[in-house]
Design a protein around this motif. Structure first.
Motif, mmCIF file in Angstrom:
data_model
loop_
_atom_site.group_PDB
_atom_site.id
_atom_site.type_symbol
_atom_site.label_atom_id
_atom_site.label_comp_id
_atom_site.label_asym_id
_atom_site.label_seq_id
_atom_site.Cartn_x
_atom_site.Cartn_y
_atom_site.Cartn_z
ATOM 1 N N GLY A 1 0.842 -1.192 0.000
ATOM 2 C CA GLY A 1 0.000 0.000 0.000
ATOM 3 C C GLY A 1 0.872 1.234 0.000
ATOM 4 O O GLY A 1 2.113 1.148 -0.071
ATOM 5 N N ALA A 2 0.231 2.366 0.105
ATOM 6 C CA ALA A 2 0.916 3.659 -0.028
ATOM 7 C C ALA A 2 2.104 3.796 0.938
ATOM 8 O O ALA A 2 3.063 4.510 0.642
ATOM 9 N N GLY A 3 2.059 3.088 2.091
ATOM 10 C CA GLY A 3 3.132 3.202 3.083
ATOM 11 C C GLY A 3 4.491 2.764 2.561
ATOM 12 O O GLY A 3 5.526 3.265 3.010
ATOM 13 N N GLU B 1 8.489 6.638 2.020
ATOM 14 C CA GLU B 1 9.882 7.076 2.178
ATOM 15 C C GLU B 1 10.553 7.399 0.843
ATOM 16 O O GLU B 1 11.686 7.881 0.818
ATOM 17 N N PHE C 1 -2.354 8.115 1.561
ATOM 18 C CA PHE C 1 -3.727 8.612 1.490
ATOM 19 C C PHE C 1 -4.229 8.633 2.921
ATOM 20 O O PHE C 1 -4.140 7.632 3.617
ATOM 21 N N GLN D 1 -1.566 -1.893 -4.310
ATOM 22 C CA GLN D 1 -2.665 -0.923 -4.426
ATOM 23 C C GLN D 1 -2.124 0.384 -4.969
ATOM 24 O O GLN D 1 -2.886 1.290 -5.272
ATOM 25 N N VAL E 1 -0.458 3.223 -7.296
ATOM 26 C CA VAL E 1 -0.562 3.575 -8.711
ATOM 27 C C VAL E 1 0.767 4.135 -9.214
ATOM 28 O O VAL E 1 0.887 4.487 -10.385
ATOM 29 N N ASP E 2 1.756 4.229 -8.325
ATOM 30 C CA ASP E 2 3.088 4.650 -8.769
ATOM 31 C C ASP E 2 3.793 3.475 -9.446
ATOM 32 O O ASP E 2 3.261 2.358 -9.482
ATOM 33 N N HIS F 1 -5.100 -1.316 -8.564
ATOM 34 C CA HIS F 1 -5.815 -0.034 -8.636
ATOM 35 C C HIS F 1 -5.378 0.816 -9.822
ATOM 36 O O HIS F 1 -5.590 2.023 -9.825
ATOM 37 N N GLY G 1 2.570 -1.665 4.622
ATOM 38 C CA GLY G 1 2.222 -0.244 4.474
ATOM 39 C C GLY G 1 0.835 0.016 3.935
ATOM 40 O O GLY G 1 0.661 0.900 3.098
ATOM 41 N N THR G 2 -0.128 -0.742 4.406
ATOM 42 C CA THR G 2 -1.516 -0.466 3.991
ATOM 43 C C THR G 2 -2.404 -0.340 5.216
ATOM 44 O O THR G 2 -2.263 -1.113 6.168
ATOM 45 N N SER G 3 -3.295 0.642 5.194
ATOM 46 C CA SER G 3 -4.102 0.944 6.381
ATOM 47 C C SER G 3 -5.251 -0.041 6.564
ATOM 48 O O SER G 3 -5.866 -0.089 7.618
ATOM 49 N N ASN H 1 4.046 -2.643 9.162
ATOM 50 C CA ASN H 1 3.462 -1.302 9.088
ATOM 51 C C ASN H 1 4.135 -0.405 10.119
ATOM 52 O O ASN H 1 4.758 -0.877 11.070
ATOM 53 N N GLU I 1 2.400 1.529 12.043
ATOM 54 C CA GLU I 1 1.537 1.535 13.230
ATOM 55 C C GLU I 1 0.510 0.427 13.105
ATOM 56 O O GLU I 1 0.275 -0.096 12.015
ATOM 57 N N ALA J 1 9.065 1.024 6.568
ATOM 58 C CA ALA J 1 9.179 -0.039 5.562
ATOM 59 C C ALA J 1 10.626 -0.236 5.109
ATOM 60 O O ALA J 1 11.068 -1.376 4.901
HETATM 61 P P1 NAD Z 1 -3.136 4.391 3.213
HETATM 62 O O1 NAD Z 1 -2.567 5.730 2.854
HETATM 63 O O2 NAD Z 1 -4.569 4.304 3.572
HETATM 64 O O3 NAD Z 1 -2.295 3.807 4.435
HETATM 65 C C1 NAD Z 1 -0.910 3.863 4.433
HETATM 66 C C2 NAD Z 1 -0.403 2.951 5.534
HETATM 67 O O4 NAD Z 1 1.008 2.948 5.470
HETATM 68 C C3 NAD Z 1 -0.810 3.415 6.947
HETATM 69 O O5 NAD Z 1 -1.260 2.295 7.680
HETATM 70 C C4 NAD Z 1 0.508 3.977 7.529
HETATM 71 O O6 NAD Z 1 0.636 3.711 8.908
HETATM 72 C C5 NAD Z 1 1.544 3.151 6.766
HETATM 73 N N1 NAD Z 1 2.825 3.851 6.595
HETATM 74 C C6 NAD Z 1 3.060 5.167 6.397
HETATM 75 N N2 NAD Z 1 4.372 5.403 6.252
HETATM 76 C C7 NAD Z 1 4.984 4.190 6.335
HETATM 77 C C8 NAD Z 1 6.337 3.763 6.291
HETATM 78 N N3 NAD Z 1 7.349 4.624 6.089
HETATM 79 N N4 NAD Z 1 6.608 2.453 6.443
HETATM 80 C C9 NAD Z 1 5.607 1.544 6.647
HETATM 81 N N5 NAD Z 1 4.304 1.888 6.715
HETATM 82 C C10 NAD Z 1 3.997 3.203 6.564
HETATM 83 O O7 NAD Z 1 -2.733 3.441 2.005
HETATM 84 P P2 NAD Z 1 -3.473 2.246 1.295
HETATM 85 O O8 NAD Z 1 -3.951 1.297 2.328
HETATM 86 O O9 NAD Z 1 -2.540 1.796 0.238
HETATM 87 O O10 NAD Z 1 -4.730 2.909 0.594
HETATM 88 C C11 NAD Z 1 -4.528 4.079 -0.187
HETATM 89 C C12 NAD Z 1 -5.257 4.131 -1.509
HETATM 90 O O11 NAD Z 1 -4.878 5.347 -2.178
HETATM 91 C C13 NAD Z 1 -4.831 3.017 -2.431
HETATM 92 O O12 NAD Z 1 -5.973 2.559 -3.052
HETATM 93 C C14 NAD Z 1 -3.910 3.654 -3.472
HETATM 94 O O13 NAD Z 1 -4.308 3.316 -4.783
HETATM 95 C C15 NAD Z 1 -4.091 5.146 -3.325
HETATM 96 N N6 NAD Z 1 -2.759 5.833 -3.141
HETATM 97 C C16 NAD Z 1 -1.664 5.401 -3.821
HETATM 98 C C17 NAD Z 1 -0.429 6.010 -3.612
HETATM 99 C C18 NAD Z 1 0.774 5.496 -4.385
HETATM 100 O O14 NAD Z 1 0.611 4.956 -5.473
HETATM 101 N N7 NAD Z 1 1.984 5.612 -3.839
HETATM 102 C C19 NAD Z 1 -0.310 7.058 -2.715
HETATM 103 C C20 NAD Z 1 -1.461 7.494 -2.039
HETATM 104 C C21 NAD Z 1 -2.682 6.875 -2.256
#
Ligand code: NAD
Length: 239
Positions: A13-15, A19, A25, A94, A96-97, A112, A179-181, A205, A207, A221
């Motif tokens: 996920g976005a997490g 970095e 998100f 998830q 999109v990068d 996604h 890294g997904t919420s 994650n 948190e 991460a």
């Molecule tokens: P989310 O933003 O809802 O959650 C991010 C999670 O990552 C959180 O639980 C947070 O605690 C954790 N996190 C933050 N920094 C971190 C780190 N350095 N190391 C480890 N964990 C870390 O993300 P999601 O669950 O992927 O849902 C977001 C939606 O928005 C997805 O559907 C996605 O398509 C989209 N999105 C994508 C990007 C991208 O492509 N990079 C960015 C933002 C949103």
């Protein structure tokens, strides 16, 4: 007793990209880069104001193409897992990068969609894109203005590759979410599908989330993922 690990599904996920300089998100306040999700990530938002939606994804695309946005140690560790783990590894993202593929991951599904792609709403043809797109940009296949949309799965739309993802979840021995919420459906339920089919489930994650994984490791991460991957590879190749 846990069964030997022969196949792994990793959900990112976005997490994992945080970095690398790409904001996550923030589900808690429903904002993505200070925009309401309803405005920039729903089909209704696009219908209401296509110029705003194009502008939002143009900004995201421009940011992704900046020189200092690069894969980090977590993306690289997953490439190592794919290359060195003596079994199946599938990454479902998830995000999109394009940071997983830039790092070198090959068995990767973008559930996604992808920022660097556009789609024709008439023919469903998909095009690579790096430049800005506007409502009046001519579509490359039908030469009609207004027919291009970001190749992004918006809220209310069905994610891509679901049959393949479901099969992998039902047959994997280990499911790792990074890294997904756990706020975005259906990805939020993947660990449960894997669990029902007797996979061991792990969350990495920053948190704690509300999901009940079998094992959890907290930290950034870029630190936690390489450590965990080292462990997995060592235990798989140990005599
Ligand atoms: P989310 O933003 O809802 O959650 C991010 C999670 O990552 C959180 O639980 C947070 O605690 C954790 N996190 C933050 N920094 C971190 C780190 N350095 N190391 C480890 N964990 C870390 O993300 P999601 O669950 O992927 O849902 C977001 C939606 O928005 C997805 O559907 C996605 O398509 C989209 N999105 C994508 C990007 C991208 O492509 N990079 C960015 C933002 C949103």
């Amino acid at each position: 007793m846990r069964r030997p690990v022969k196949s792994i599904v990793v959900l990112t996920g976005a997490g994992i990209s945080a970095e690398s300089g790409i904001s996550t998100f923030r589900a808690s306040d429903g904002l993505w880069e200070n925009h309401r999700i309803d405005d920039v990530a729903t089909p209704e938002g696009f219908e209401r104001n296509p110029q705003l939606v194009h502008h939002f994804y143009n900004q995201r695309r421009r940011q992704l193409l900046l020189e200092d946005i690069r894969p980090n140690a977590a993306h690289t560790a997953l490439v190592r897992l794919e290359r060195e783990f003596p079994g199946e590894v599938l990454i479902v993202t998830q995000n999109v990068d394009n940071l997983h593929e830039r790092a070198g991951s090959r068995k990767l599904l973008h559930m996604h969609g992808e920022l660097l792609k556009m789609r024709c709403v008439e023919t469903n043809q998909i095009f690579d894109v790096q430049e800005d797109i506007g409502f009046d940009t001519l579509c490359r296949c039908c030469q009609t203005p207004g027919n291009l949309r970001p190749h992004i799965v918006w809220f209310g739309e069905i994610p891509l590759h679901m049959p393949q993802i479901s099969r992998a979840l039902e047959s994997c021995d280990l499911f790792v979410a990074i890294g997904t919420s756990g706020n975005v459906y259906p990805a939020s339920g993947f660990y449960q599908t894997a669990k029902i089919h007797r996979a061991h489930t792990v969350e990495l994650n920053l948190e704690q989330t509300r999901s009940s994984f079998d094992e959890r490791l907290f930290g950034r991460a870029s630190i936690v993922v390489p450590e965990y991957v080292d462990q997995l590879i060592c235990s798989a190749v140990a005599p």
